[in-house]
Design a protein around this motif. Sequence first.
Motif, PDB file in Angstrom:
ATOM      1  N   HIS A  48      38.361  37.454  41.933  1.00 23.41           N
ATOM      2  CA  HIS A  48      37.096  36.879  41.467  1.00 23.41           C
ATOM      3  C   HIS A  48      37.236  35.359  41.443  1.00 23.41           C
ATOM      4  O   HIS A  48      38.305  34.833  41.704  1.00 23.41           O
ATOM      5  CB  HIS A  48      36.769  37.367  40.055  1.00 23.41           C
ATOM      6  CG  HIS A  48      36.511  38.837  39.991  1.00 23.41           C
ATOM      7  ND1 HIS A  48      36.464  39.540  38.828  1.00 23.41           N
ATOM      8  CD2 HIS A  48      36.292  39.743  40.971  1.00 23.41           C
ATOM      9  CE1 HIS A  48      36.209  40.802  39.074  1.00 23.41           C
ATOM     10  NE2 HIS A  48      36.112  40.955  40.371  1.00 23.41           N
ATOM     11  N   HIS A  99      31.038  39.011  40.790  1.00 22.41           N
ATOM     12  CA  HIS A  99      30.728  39.853  39.634  1.00 22.41           C
ATOM     13  C   HIS A  99      31.901  39.942  38.665  1.00 22.41           C
ATOM     14  O   HIS A  99      33.021  39.596  39.035  1.00 22.41           O
ATOM     15  CB  HIS A  99      30.320  41.250  40.064  1.00 22.41           C
ATOM     16  CG  HIS A  99      31.338  41.923  40.933  1.00 22.41           C
ATOM     17  ND1 HIS A  99      31.264  41.843  42.299  1.00 22.41           N
ATOM     18  CD2 HIS A  99      32.443  42.623  40.655  1.00 22.41           C
ATOM     19  CE1 HIS A  99      32.290  42.503  42.814  1.00 22.41           C
ATOM     20  NE2 HIS A  99      33.028  42.968  41.843  1.00 22.41           N
ATOM     21  N   HIS A 150      39.702  45.825  39.588  1.00 24.34           N
ATOM     22  CA  HIS A 150      38.794  45.880  40.745  1.00 24.34           C
ATOM     23  C   HIS A 150      39.547  45.912  42.078  1.00 24.34           C
ATOM     24  O   HIS A 150      38.993  46.314  43.094  1.00 24.34           O
ATOM     25  CB  HIS A 150      37.869  44.655  40.745  1.00 24.34           C
ATOM     26  CG  HIS A 150      36.789  44.723  39.717  1.00 24.34           C
ATOM     27  ND1 HIS A 150      35.646  43.973  39.805  1.00 24.34           N
ATOM     28  CD2 HIS A 150      36.678  45.452  38.585  1.00 24.34           C
ATOM     29  CE1 HIS A 150      34.876  44.239  38.752  1.00 24.34           C
ATOM     30  NE2 HIS A 150      35.490  45.120  38.001  1.00 24.34           N
ATOM     31  N   HIS A 185      40.484  43.215  43.714  1.00 19.30           N
ATOM     32  CA  HIS A 185      40.162  42.031  44.517  1.00 19.30           C
ATOM     33  C   HIS A 185      40.014  40.799  43.623  1.00 19.30           C
ATOM     34  O   HIS A 185      39.985  40.918  42.402  1.00 19.30           O
ATOM     35  CB  HIS A 185      38.905  42.258  45.366  1.00 19.30           C
ATOM     36  CG  HIS A 185      37.693  42.621  44.560  1.00 19.30           C
ATOM     37  ND1 HIS A 185      36.962  43.753  44.809  1.00 19.30           N
ATOM     38  CD2 HIS A 185      37.096  42.023  43.495  1.00 19.30           C
ATOM     39  CE1 HIS A 185      35.964  43.826  43.941  1.00 19.30           C
ATOM     40  NE2 HIS A 185      36.023  42.791  43.139  1.00 19.30           N
ATOM     41  N   HIS A 244      33.966  37.844  45.681  1.00 15.11           N
ATOM     42  CA  HIS A 244      33.058  38.553  44.778  1.00 15.11           C
ATOM     43  C   HIS A 244      32.780  37.689  43.558  1.00 15.11           C
ATOM     44  O   HIS A 244      33.689  37.049  43.056  1.00 15.11           O
ATOM     45  CB  HIS A 244      33.678  39.878  44.321  1.00 15.11           C
ATOM     46  CG  HIS A 244      33.926  40.811  45.452  1.00 15.11           C
ATOM     47  ND1 HIS A 244      33.080  41.847  45.754  1.00 15.11           N
ATOM     48  CD2 HIS A 244      34.909  40.848  46.362  1.00 15.11           C
ATOM     49  CE1 HIS A 244      33.552  42.486  46.807  1.00 15.11           C
ATOM     50  NE2 HIS A 244      34.655  41.907  47.203  1.00 15.11           N
TER      51      HIS A 244
HETATM   52 ZN   LIG Z   1      35.213  42.670  41.252  1.00 22.52          ZN
END
Ligand SMILES: [Zn+2]
Length: 163
Positions: free
Chosen positions: A155, A163, A151, A153, A161
């Motif tokens: 988590h 998700h 992704h 980024h 984020h």
């Molecule tokens: Zn993500």
Amino acid sequence: MKITKNIVVTIHYTLTDDNSEVIDSSQGGEPLTYLHGHGGIIPGLEAELEGKMLDDAFKVSIQPDLAYGVIDKNLIFRINRSSFADSKNIKTGMQVRGQLTKEGPSMIFWVKEVNNEDIVLDGNHPLAGQTLHFDVKVSELRNATKEEIAHGHVHGPHGHHSH
Ligand SMILES: [Zn+2]
């Protein structure tokens, strides 16, 4: 563990301008967590963090071209007050939303100046053109998960984020 691509880095920081005024600080608040090597923070700071280790502390000054960019004069507009439906409510320092062209994407402008005739709007980032002075301490390091790397980024608890 050294800071290199795909390490999740948490830092405490204080950001000041050329007059030593504090612009932003994580002191007394949440530290900043980001995935190193993915452009999640300004380029000058990411480059400075490369190779640093847990508990390392440093100060660095970052020129505009490696921070929020130089000021683009083409994004500054002087517009007659009569073009605004609600010009009485527009004050210096406010943010307004607008488009450069009819079909163009909506963007944020800062109200830079208000006088009897005109309103000056500025589409540059508020920190564009500024040299940024960071005081940084590395407070946490861990390996990123496969999903985070995919992704680009972070988590989890400190990430932006979920998700
Ligand atoms: Zn993500």
